[in-house]
Design an enzyme around this catalytic site. Structure first.
Site, PDB file in Angstrom:
ATOM      1  N   GLU A   1       0.948  -1.212   0.135  1.00  0.00           N
ATOM      2  CA  GLU A   1       0.059   0.234   0.017  1.00  0.00           C
ATOM      3  C   GLU A   1       0.780   1.212   0.053  1.00  0.00           C
ATOM      4  OE1 GLU A   1      -4.059  -0.897   2.193  1.00  0.00           O
ATOM      5  OE2 GLU A   1      -2.447  -1.135   3.610  1.00  0.00           O
TER       6      GLU A   1
HETATM    7  C1  ACM Z   1      -1.991  -5.415   4.111  1.00  0.00           C
HETATM    8  O1  ACM Z   1      -2.946  -5.654   4.782  1.00  0.00           O
HETATM    9  N1  ACM Z   1      -1.893  -4.060   3.892  1.00  0.00           N
HETATM   10  C2  ACM Z   1      -0.635  -6.171   4.103  1.00  0.00           C
END
Ligand code: ACM
Length: 723
Positions: free
Chosen positions: A349
């Site tokens: 992310e």
């Molecule tokens: C995640 O759940 N951002 C690895």
């Protein structure tokens, strides 16, 4: 299937009497008991010992039993080390807790011995490829546990513990031969200690529970935007400024590593980079792409909603040599602290907003022909991976790190979708599965249980992994072997220390079974029956799990008189899929998690049981006793609001329960009307049915109490049923 499948839908005597009374009383619009009180509540199906979880690879039952009494002793033979002595002492202590028997320190009884034989040491740092197999033989003359090395001994001891049950004379183990080994070498639990710091007792408790169900990897998410949780001597501003003072000292870390090793568990630290890294920048803003100052944030930073401020995303600057020098020094310190061969670098992310907003980063990308943010992240990952290798470790990253030129020794941890596993396998990267094992999503154990690392689920257009690339649907045996296992993940946005074990367990035991046991075990009903007993075993070892947290519930109510609140609590569940913000309770580290939504388990046994009952009634397969029982439950809930309402206007946390309580009662009344119709006591009318369905839809929405009304779906099924 395990031979001791042990489900019995028994009703206790007072319940049976109540149900009989109800059956005999005249049918009104719907049969009702007087304001229900708990002793008259119907009861759930029971789980009884013994219940093995995870199921062993092979089980052969013998004849006779081995009696377990105060003369029970464990004798260690062959290769010896202090860890084995501690394991034996721990097993004795667990047996005492499980049975209440006080074992004699100098036992002499001949019939009550567990002889443990092992031949050689395991590796000084537990490795992925180690043998965890064991053979456990129980006869009326005693028990023998043999294993090539201490890891198998640790696994076999837990099986021994689970085999203990009672007969009319006391505690016994039935004669049996168990030959066992794991299906996957990597069986983990990930714990996020950043979003809510989890103190040492909670961390150690997870390791105790992990040992009981044969998990062997503790993946520790130690840094994120909301807190940097490890003491660094080299860069002390990381914890001093990047946390609220809650972090693990290096002494704590060494203690966890040693505690885990004793239990046959590897500890893999994760330091999330280049995104999820704001806490690093509070003390060291020079690591960030955009200039500081930065502060600790207490809310979610990476999410579906757009941040007006790119600094919120907190990305490291991949263009500065100074950043890599810092990381080299940091890795030098941390790789020495964590002995495991693997080191998690995060990689999830990072949306690149910081990079897009930084002119020198844009210039760098142009100068180096880097076409977009994912390519820039791949450049960063490549540099980082070289540093990890320089410190003699193997890098693991979340599935975003899988790019066309990702080095082959990087292990990919799938989280966005399972296709990334197959994609990794086809590219020659090893991988582990976490998509499907997100226990923080409050999904039922059955859902996690059926997710298999080697079985690709049907194509899901929302799965961003494998999009636009060739993903094989079938793997060669070699590619299958590159899928190492999986990890349950407990992110802690909504998990404070007081809630942690109640949410991690017992559902994680179902995932542990998926990763340990032969693939063919897929009987969900059998799994739940055994899981119920495993939950008990965990409770006996001090790991409160899967139930209503009584103290928390009394606190929110401001009274210890919570019987009627418990009736409501048993039919509501917390939101799934991070939807709590819909109820106005978006993650904020400083927001107390003291609601009923926090003190209940992720999955209600009562709700699951009633759903099965309603399904049987709706499909015309229910017995007369099941009809009676369904009515008893609905009646209990229909009457509960009147009994509960007077106490709900007392505290802020109970005022918000007025609506859920009313909704449950109304749902139950609709259910009773549907039952009358099905049983021929009342008239059905399609207009009425449509209205009821509509009303039920409104009860399906999250209220500010952030609770799901679990009676809605089964009652909908009753309403839709043909009489
Ligand atoms: C995640 O759940 N951002 C690895």
């Amino acid at each position: 299937m395990f031979p001791w499948k042990s489900c019995c839908r028994s009703l206790t005597a007072p319940v049976a009497a109540t149900l009989l009374w109800m059956t005999l009383s005249p049918a009104a619009e719907s049969q009702r008991v007087p304001a229900a009180t708990l002793p008259f509540a119907p009861v759930l199906p029971q789980s009884v010992a013994p219940a093995l979880m995870p199921l062993p690879a092979s089980v052969e039952r013998g004849t006779g039993t081995m009696r377990l009494d105060q003369n029970f002793k464990i004798v260690l033979e062959g290769y010896r080390e202090a860890r084995l002595d501690r394991a034996a002492a721990r097993l004795q202590e667990r047996i005492e807790r499980a049975t209440g028997i006080i074992l004699l320190p100098q036992a002499t009884g001949a019939q009550s011995t567990l002889t443990v034989r092992t031949t050689r040491a395991s590796k000084p740092v537990q490795a992925l490829d180690e043998d965890e197999s064991y053979t456990l033989e129980v006869t009326s003359a005693g028990a023998t546990l043999t294993a090539p090395n201490p890891l198998g001994v640790l696994r076999g001891m837990q099986t021994f513990l689970q085999l203990i049950h009672q007969d009319t004379q006391g505690f016994v183990l039935d004669a049996i031969t168990v030959r066992d080994k794991p299906r996957f070498a990597w069986r983990g639990l990930m714990l996020d200690s950043s979003r809510h710091f989890q103190p040492m007792p909670q961390v150690l408790q997870q390791l105790d529970a992990m040992e009981m169900v044969k998990l062997n990897v503790f993946h520790w998410h130690l840094s994120d935007d909301q807190g940097f949780r490890v003491e660094s001597h080299r860069y002390p501003k990381l914890q001093a400024q990047g946390s609220d003072g809650r972090f693990y000292t290096q002494e704590d870390i060494r203690k966890v590593v040693a505690y885990a090793r004793d239990r046959g568990i590897r500890v893999i630290p994760e330091f999330d980079m280049p995104g999820h890294a704001r806490s690093w920048f509070v003390g060291y803003p020079e690591l960030a792409a955009l200039p500081g100052p930065y502060n600790i944030v207490h809310h979610e930073t990476v999410d579906d909603f757009e941040h007006p401020d790119p600094k919120q995303d907190g990305a490291m600057d991949p263009t500065k040599e100074q950043v890599y020098r810092f990381l080299d020094g940091f890795l030098g310190e941390m790789t020495a602290l964590f002995p495991d061969q693997y080191f998690h670098i995060g990689g999830d992310e990072c949306d690149g907003k910081q990079w897009d907003a930084t002119p020198h980063v844009q210039d760098f990308m142009k100068a180096h022909g880097i076409k977009d943010d994912p390519a820039l992240q791949a450049y960063f990952t490549g540099r980082l991976q070289k540093l990890v290798t320089r410190h003699h470790k193997i890098a693991i990253g979340w599935d975003e790190v899988l790019q066309p030129d990702t080095p082959k020794d990087v292990v990919i941890q799938s989280w966005r979708g399972q296709r990334s596993l197959f994609q990794a396998a086809s590219r020659g990267n090893r991988s582990i599965l976490s998509a499907g094992y997100y226990i923080d999503l409050n999904q039922p154990a059955s859902q996690h249980y059926l997710v298999d690392p080697l079985v690709l689920p049907p194509f899901n257009p929302n799965d961003p992994t494998g999009k636009g690339v060739e993903v094989p649907t079938h793997l060669t045996p070699e590619q299958e072997a590159s899928i190492l296992g999986g990890e349950a993940t407990e992110w802690t946005e909504y998990i404070t220390p007081e809630i942690l074990s109640n949410r991690v367990w017992p559902r994680t035991a179902a995932i542990a079974e998926r990763l340990w046991s032969p693939q063919s075990n897929r009987d969900v009903a059998d799994m739940y029956t055994r899981l119920g007993w495993v939950a008990h075993e965990l409770r006996m070892q001090g790991i409160e799990n899967g139930g209503l947290l009584q103290g928390m519930t009394e606190r929110l109510a401001g009274t210890t008189g919570i019987d009627h609140l418990m009736v409501l609590a048993a039919m509501v569940q917390p939101p799934v899929d991070y939807t709590r913000e819909v109820a106005g309770q978006a993650y904020d580290q400083l927001r107390p998690l003291t609601h009923l939504a926090d003190s209940i388990p992720a999955e209600s046994d009562t709700a699951r049981h009633f759903a099965e009952l309603a399904h049987a009634v709706a499909t015309g397969t229910a017995t007369a006793a099941q009809h009676v029982e369904a009515r008893a439950w609905l009646t209990l809930w229909a009457d509960n609001d009147a009994a509960l309402a007077p106490m709900l206007d007392r505290t802020a946390l109970t005022i918000e329960l007025q609506e859920p309580s009313r909704n449950l009662a109304r749902t139950a009344i609709i259910g009773l009307q549907a039952l009358d119709r099905i049983e021929g006591h009342g008239k059905g009318n399609s207009e009425n049915t449509a209205k009821q369905q509509q009303e039920l839809e409104t009860f399906d929405k999250l209220t500010p109490a952030a609770l799901r009304n679990m009676a809605v779906a089964p009652v909908k099924e009753l309403v839709a049923a043909k009489p």
